[in-house]
Design an enzyme around this catalytic site. Sequence first.
Site, mmCIF file in Angstrom:
data_model
loop_
_atom_site.group_PDB
_atom_site.id
_atom_site.type_symbol
_atom_site.label_atom_id
_atom_site.label_comp_id
_atom_site.label_asym_id
_atom_site.label_seq_id
_atom_site.Cartn_x
_atom_site.Cartn_y
_atom_site.Cartn_z
ATOM 1 N N HIS A 5 -20.296 -34.083 -27.758
ATOM 2 C CA HIS A 5 -19.361 -32.646 -27.948
ATOM 3 C C HIS A 5 -18.548 -32.686 -29.121
ATOM 4 O O HIS A 5 -18.603 -31.985 -29.898
ATOM 5 C CB HIS A 5 -18.322 -31.728 -27.052
ATOM 6 C CG HIS A 5 -19.641 -31.248 -25.656
ATOM 7 N ND1 HIS A 5 -19.945 -29.554 -25.620
ATOM 8 C CD2 HIS A 5 -20.600 -31.835 -25.137
ATOM 9 C CE1 HIS A 5 -20.248 -29.899 -24.109
ATOM 10 N NE2 HIS A 5 -21.490 -31.521 -24.479
ATOM 11 N N GLU A 31 -1.361 -2.865 -7.845
ATOM 12 C CA GLU A 31 -2.369 -4.132 -7.117
ATOM 13 C C GLU A 31 -1.324 -5.125 -7.253
ATOM 14 O O GLU A 31 -1.530 -6.066 -5.860
ATOM 15 C CB GLU A 31 -3.908 -4.367 -7.393
ATOM 16 C CG GLU A 31 -4.572 -5.367 -7.439
ATOM 17 C CD GLU A 31 -5.492 -4.891 -5.836
ATOM 18 O OE1 GLU A 31 -5.798 -3.754 -5.700
ATOM 19 O OE2 GLU A 31 -4.942 -5.286 -5.062
HETATM 20 C C1 HCA Z 1 -6.210 -0.442 -1.283
HETATM 21 C C2 HCA Z 1 -6.718 0.077 -2.296
HETATM 22 C C3 HCA Z 1 -6.906 -0.610 -3.539
HETATM 23 C C4 HCA Z 1 -7.889 0.990 -4.158
HETATM 24 C C5 HCA Z 1 -8.286 0.947 -5.135
HETATM 25 C C6 HCA Z 1 -8.107 2.142 -6.079
HETATM 26 C C7 HCA Z 1 -8.610 -0.946 -2.756
HETATM 27 O O1 HCA Z 1 -6.820 -1.192 -0.457
HETATM 28 O O2 HCA Z 1 -4.692 -1.900 -1.621
HETATM 29 O O3 HCA Z 1 -8.042 2.569 -5.786
HETATM 30 O O4 HCA Z 1 -9.629 2.413 -6.086
HETATM 31 O O5 HCA Z 1 -9.056 -2.322 -2.996
HETATM 32 O O6 HCA Z 1 -9.350 -0.848 -2.194
HETATM 33 O O7 HCA Z 1 -6.588 -1.248 -4.066
HETATM 34 CU CU CU Z 2 -7.358 -3.238 -4.620
#
Ligand code: HCA
Ligand code: CU
Length: 380
Positions: A290, A13
Amino acid sequence: VGKFQVIESTLREGEQFANAFFTTEKKIEIAKALDDFGVDYIELTSPVASEQSRKDCEAICKLGLKAKILTHIRCHMDDARVAVETGVDGVDVVIGTSQFLRKYSHGKDMNYIAQSAIEVIEFVKSKGIEIRFSSEDSFRSDIVDLLNIYRTVDKIGVNRVGIADTVGCANPRQVYELVKTLKSVVSCDIECHLHNDTGCAVANAYTALEAGAKLIDVSVLGIGERNGITPLGALMARMITADREYVLSKYKLHKLRDLENLVADAVQVNVPFNNPITGFCAFTHKAGIHAKAILANPSTYEILNPSDFGLTRYIHFANRLTGWNAIKSRVDQLNLHLTDDQCKEVTAKIKQLGDVRQLNIDDVDSIIKDFHTEVSTPAL
Ligand code: HCA
Ligand code: CU
């Protein structure tokens, strides 16, 4: 909230973050740092994304890390065939189930999705590799369709099913509801992947765990597509308040700052000033009221203990909101001796100047020192 696990996706990601470009060396450095921190899984970009992505995936599998290595693929045999040859411990499969994705992305119906899911899952399983099935854009998918497909893949024996809030539209109650419902129809573990478009990614992760999910997808600083997903550090902050012993026993929290700096440098961003735990002012206390309470007992105004993360708290005393207790503690630090009344007097002087301009520590120190000389030198 039960014993949760982390699927760390900085190298999948996180590679979808606008600024991200990781060389092979950088990926290996990050993977080692994540492993050292104690993440349960490390998720890597699909080996079919590019030639180098495949080689990097193979290289990371060969490092012999404690964390299990996953790669992330489309629900497609072409991808699965390549993935199982990389040396990964598991494969995360995803396919879009919302009307949006079915119409504008892959164009397939639920029957086709179920058929290809079965084929891919059985194939990956036959190789003795872990398999997770996830539906992209789960929160905008038809609930009946969703539960049907999850039921189907659970029966074939996936290790986990995943819910993905791909567009970051879900709120904590919706997450709770969906996880609860899913939990009643599958017997495998539940994983959640939560985007942060509306700032709910940490809260959603927490309610997912409350509802019975076991695994949360995170990335360092939350980097990912658009403004990203649940950040590893923020999740740690949230979870240590829920189950301190577990979090401390499992994750090397004092390595968090270095890990975040490593990734921040790699993608050329700064750690946000208001980041949980590592933001520069996360343990800085300013207002006089604080500061007084913090000096007496830090828990009065701190839910997190900075020393759990190898960090220290700081009392910001060079400002007009300061109070005499904070100034007294500065006087002590300077090894000077003033009575409480004298501290109150010098605090008034500091506030006077603080009304005129922004102060720094040197301003305060010289006001204190001048005052000290005045009161300790007998008048002629
Ligand atoms: C994307 C895919 C994903 C996959 C998430 C997962 C999302 O759109 O790039 O594998 O559970 O956010 O759906 O990152
Ligand atoms: Cu994602």
